[in-house]
Design a protein around this motif. Structure first.
Motif, PDB file in Angstrom:
ATOM      1  N   SER A   1     -50.116 -36.496 -21.496  1.00 41.35           N
ATOM      2  CA  SER A   1     -51.159 -36.178 -22.460  1.00 41.35           C
ATOM      3  C   SER A   1     -52.148 -35.144 -21.918  1.00 41.35           C
ATOM      4  N   LYS A   2     -52.086 -34.881 -20.609  1.00 44.00           N
ATOM      5  CA  LYS A   2     -53.002 -33.932 -20.001  1.00 44.00           C
ATOM      6  C   LYS A   2     -52.651 -32.520 -20.442  1.00 44.00           C
ATOM      7  N   LYS A   3     -53.668 -31.769 -20.846  1.00 41.97           N
ATOM      8  CA  LYS A   3     -53.418 -30.417 -21.310  1.00 41.97           C
ATOM      9  C   LYS A   3     -52.996 -29.536 -20.137  1.00 41.97           C
ATOM     10  N   PRO A   4     -52.084 -28.603 -20.372  1.00 44.34           N
ATOM     11  CA  PRO A   4     -51.669 -27.696 -19.291  1.00 44.34           C
ATOM     12  C   PRO A   4     -52.817 -26.785 -18.880  1.00 44.34           C
ATOM     13  N   LEU A   5     -52.772 -26.339 -17.641  1.00 44.58           N
ATOM     14  CA  LEU A   5     -53.748 -25.401 -17.120  1.00 44.58           C
ATOM     15  C   LEU A   5     -53.511 -24.040 -17.779  1.00 44.58           C
ATOM     16  N   LYS A   6     -54.540 -23.501 -18.402  1.00 42.16           N
ATOM     17  CA  LYS A   6     -54.413 -22.190 -19.051  1.00 42.16           C
ATOM     18  C   LYS A   6     -54.617 -21.095 -18.009  1.00 42.16           C
ATOM     19  N   VAL A   7     -53.606 -20.247 -17.873  1.00 42.74           N
ATOM     20  CA  VAL A   7     -53.599 -19.242 -16.810  1.00 42.74           C
ATOM     21  C   VAL A   7     -53.498 -17.842 -17.407  1.00 42.74           C
ATOM     22  N   ALA A   8     -54.334 -16.935 -16.922  1.00 42.40           N
ATOM     23  CA  ALA A   8     -54.206 -15.508 -17.224  1.00 42.40           C
ATOM     24  C   ALA A   8     -53.784 -14.804 -15.943  1.00 42.40           C
ATOM     25  N   VAL A   9     -52.912 -13.816 -16.061  1.00 34.83           N
ATOM     26  CA  VAL A   9     -52.357 -13.146 -14.886  1.00 34.83           C
ATOM     27  C   VAL A   9     -52.674 -11.654 -14.960  1.00 34.83           C
ATOM     28  N   LEU A  10     -53.174 -11.099 -13.864  1.00 40.00           N
ATOM     29  CA  LEU A  10     -53.418  -9.664 -13.759  1.00 40.00           C
ATOM     30  C   LEU A  10     -52.337  -9.041 -12.879  1.00 40.00           C
ATOM     31  N   VAL A  11     -51.740  -7.949 -13.357  1.00 40.86           N
ATOM     32  CA  VAL A  11     -50.586  -7.350 -12.692  1.00 40.86           C
ATOM     33  C   VAL A  11     -50.709  -5.828 -12.660  1.00 40.86           C
ATOM     34  N   SER A  12     -49.918  -5.226 -11.770  1.00 42.30           N
ATOM     35  CA  SER A  12     -49.823  -3.767 -11.712  1.00 42.30           C
ATOM     36  C   SER A  12     -48.387  -3.282 -11.580  1.00 42.30           C
ATOM     37  N   GLY A  13     -47.456  -4.166 -11.207  1.00 45.61           N
ATOM     38  CA  GLY A  13     -46.110  -3.719 -10.863  1.00 45.61           C
ATOM     39  C   GLY A  13     -44.997  -4.411 -11.614  1.00 45.61           C
ATOM     40  N   SER A  14     -43.926  -4.734 -10.877  1.00 45.38           N
ATOM     41  CA  SER A  14     -42.713  -5.244 -11.508  1.00 45.38           C
ATOM     42  C   SER A  14     -42.858  -6.663 -12.035  1.00 45.38           C
ATOM     43  N   GLY A  15     -43.745  -7.445 -11.433  1.00 50.47           N
ATOM     44  CA  GLY A  15     -44.006  -8.775 -11.969  1.00 50.47           C
ATOM     45  C   GLY A  15     -43.011  -9.843 -11.568  1.00 50.47           C
ATOM     46  N   SER A  16     -42.436  -9.748 -10.375  1.00 52.67           N
ATOM     47  CA  SER A  16     -41.478 -10.774  -9.967  1.00 52.67           C
ATOM     48  C   SER A  16     -42.158 -12.134  -9.804  1.00 52.67           C
ATOM     49  N   ASN A  17     -43.391 -12.140  -9.310  1.00 57.12           N
ATOM     50  CA  ASN A  17     -44.109 -13.404  -9.192  1.00 57.12           C
ATOM     51  C   ASN A  17     -44.507 -13.944 -10.567  1.00 57.12           C
ATOM     52  N   LEU A  18     -44.838 -13.057 -11.470  1.00 57.55           N
ATOM     53  CA  LEU A  18     -45.097 -13.483 -12.849  1.00 57.55           C
ATOM     54  C   LEU A  18     -43.862 -14.144 -13.439  1.00 57.55           C
ATOM     55  N   GLN A  19     -42.688 -13.575 -13.186  1.00 53.55           N
ATOM     56  CA  GLN A  19     -41.448 -14.149 -13.720  1.00 53.55           C
ATOM     57  C   GLN A  19     -41.211 -15.549 -13.175  1.00 53.55           C
ATOM     58  N   VAL A  20     -41.531 -15.757 -11.908  1.00 50.55           N
ATOM     59  CA  VAL A  20     -41.392 -17.095 -11.320  1.00 50.55           C
ATOM     60  C   VAL A  20     -42.275 -18.090 -12.067  1.00 50.55           C
ATOM     61  N   LEU A  21     -43.501 -17.690 -12.383  1.00 52.39           N
ATOM     62  CA  LEU A  21     -44.408 -18.573 -13.109  1.00 52.39           C
ATOM     63  C   LEU A  21     -43.915 -18.829 -14.528  1.00 52.39           C
ATOM     64  N   ILE A  22     -43.400 -17.799 -15.171  1.00 54.59           N
ATOM     65  CA  ILE A  22     -42.862 -17.959 -16.528  1.00 54.59           C
ATOM     66  C   ILE A  22     -41.692 -18.932 -16.515  1.00 54.59           C
ATOM     67  N   ASP A  23     -40.783 -18.766 -15.558  1.00 53.31           N
ATOM     68  CA  ASP A  23     -39.609 -19.631 -15.480  1.00 53.31           C
ATOM     69  C   ASP A  23     -40.009 -21.077 -15.203  1.00 53.31           C
ATOM     70  N   ALA A  24     -40.964 -21.281 -14.283  1.00 52.49           N
ATOM     71  CA  ALA A  24     -41.414 -22.631 -13.956  1.00 52.49           C
ATOM     72  C   ALA A  24     -42.126 -23.272 -15.143  1.00 52.49           C
ATOM     73  N   MET A  25     -42.904 -22.481 -15.865  1.00 52.26           N
ATOM     74  CA  MET A  25     -43.575 -22.985 -17.069  1.00 52.26           C
ATOM     75  C   MET A  25     -42.563 -23.398 -18.127  1.00 52.26           C
ATOM     76  N   ASN A  26     -41.596 -22.535 -18.382  1.00 58.30           N
ATOM     77  CA  ASN A  26     -40.604 -22.820 -19.418  1.00 58.30           C
ATOM     78  C   ASN A  26     -39.706 -23.993 -19.052  1.00 58.30           C
ATOM     79  N   ALA A  27     -39.489 -24.203 -17.760  1.00 57.28           N
ATOM     80  CA  ALA A  27     -38.653 -25.314 -17.312  1.00 57.28           C
ATOM     81  C   ALA A  27     -39.420 -26.640 -17.296  1.00 57.28           C
ATOM     82  N   GLY A  28     -40.720 -26.580 -17.490  1.00 57.15           N
ATOM     83  CA  GLY A  28     -41.535 -27.787 -17.439  1.00 57.15           C
ATOM     84  C   GLY A  28     -41.871 -28.230 -16.031  1.00 57.15           C
ATOM     85  N   SER A  29     -41.586 -27.385 -15.040  1.00 55.77           N
ATOM     86  CA  SER A  29     -41.862 -27.725 -13.650  1.00 55.77           C
ATOM     87  C   SER A  29     -43.316 -27.496 -13.271  1.00 55.77           C
ATOM     88  N   LEU A  30     -43.985 -26.622 -14.008  1.00 50.25           N
ATOM     89  CA  LEU A  30     -45.361 -26.262 -13.713  1.00 50.25           C
ATOM     90  C   LEU A  30     -46.196 -26.509 -14.969  1.00 50.25           C
TER      91      LEU A  30
END
Length: 244
Positions: A15-44
């Protein structure tokens, strides 16, 4: 450490609301992709509410758009009649600050973001900011960290997640991951190995924040209240011998 974190995840209230995260980027975003994948998988337990880029062509923007995440681009190179001129940091911060206030995140993550932010912008942010830096801070602040390590006699290298302050790469270190340096490799090869560590340590750090194990507000308040005390980082060591 990983066993403990996984058990915290298993006991996380649905029931706990997820942490709302904003991401600032300049490049390819490989770390952003890791966060997206973990979010979509329900791991994060996060919701990425938006991504801000200061580079129009940054592939990170494409990654966010493909995932259905809101994006805002305030390019550091202007177009039109002022084409080629660099956008001033104050102009960028005015636009980015307004966007963050609209999204109202709980946490702002700098993941490969390549502009230095002012104290006014940081203190005026609607949420705490953390940055992922490719060195074992406080060593090698700034740019070209991998080449600088190879030119040194250091036996270890890695990456750090730290609280963002007006002083470059000087905020409280939250977590670090490290590996052994092979001085025969190139800077590009070392960077690739460190990036694999980044893909581990960033989501784990955000999980600790989401679960309340790392309280950024308390960390900031303690730092202001007791400046005479030496920094005592909580370091999540992910010792790794990742093959090249």
């Amino acid at each position: 450490m990983r066993w403990y974190i996984r058990n915290m995840t298993d006991s996380h209230s649905l029931s706990k609301k997820p942490l709302k995260v904003a991401v600032l980027v300049s490049g390819s975003g490989s770390n952003l992709q890791v966060l997206i994948d973990a979010m979509n998988a329900g791991s994060l337990p996060i919701e990425i509410v938006g991504v801000i880029s200061n580079v129009k062509e940054a592939y990170a923007v494409t990654r966010a758009q493909q995932a259905g995440i809101a994006t805002a681009v305030f390019s550091h190179i202007t177009e039109g009649e002022n084409a080629g001129k660099r956008m001033g940091i104050k102009t960028f911060e005015r636009h980015a600050g307004a966007q963050l206030n609209e999204w109202q995140p709980d946490l702002v993550v700098l993941a490969g973001f390549m502009r230095v932010l002012s104290d006014d912008f940081i203190s005026g942010s609607p949420a705490p900011m953390i940055n992922l830096h490719p060195s074992l801070l406080p060593k090698y602040k700034g740019l070209d960290t991998h080449q600088r390590v190879l030119e040194s006699s250091d036996a270890h290298h890695g990456c750090s997640v730290h609280v963002v302050t007006a002083e470059l790469d000087a905020g409280q270190v939250l977590t670090q991951a490290m590996l052994a340096v092979d001085h025969s490799e190139s800077a590009e090869e070392l960077q690739a190995r460190v990036q694999k560590l980044e893909h581990q340590v960033l989501p784990w750090t955000i999980l600790l924040i989401a679960q309340g194990a790392l309280n950024l507000k308390a960390i900031n308040e303690n730092a202001d209240a007791a400046p005479y005390l030496p920094a005592l980082p909580l370091k999540l060591w992910l010792n790794s011998q990742i093959a090249r």
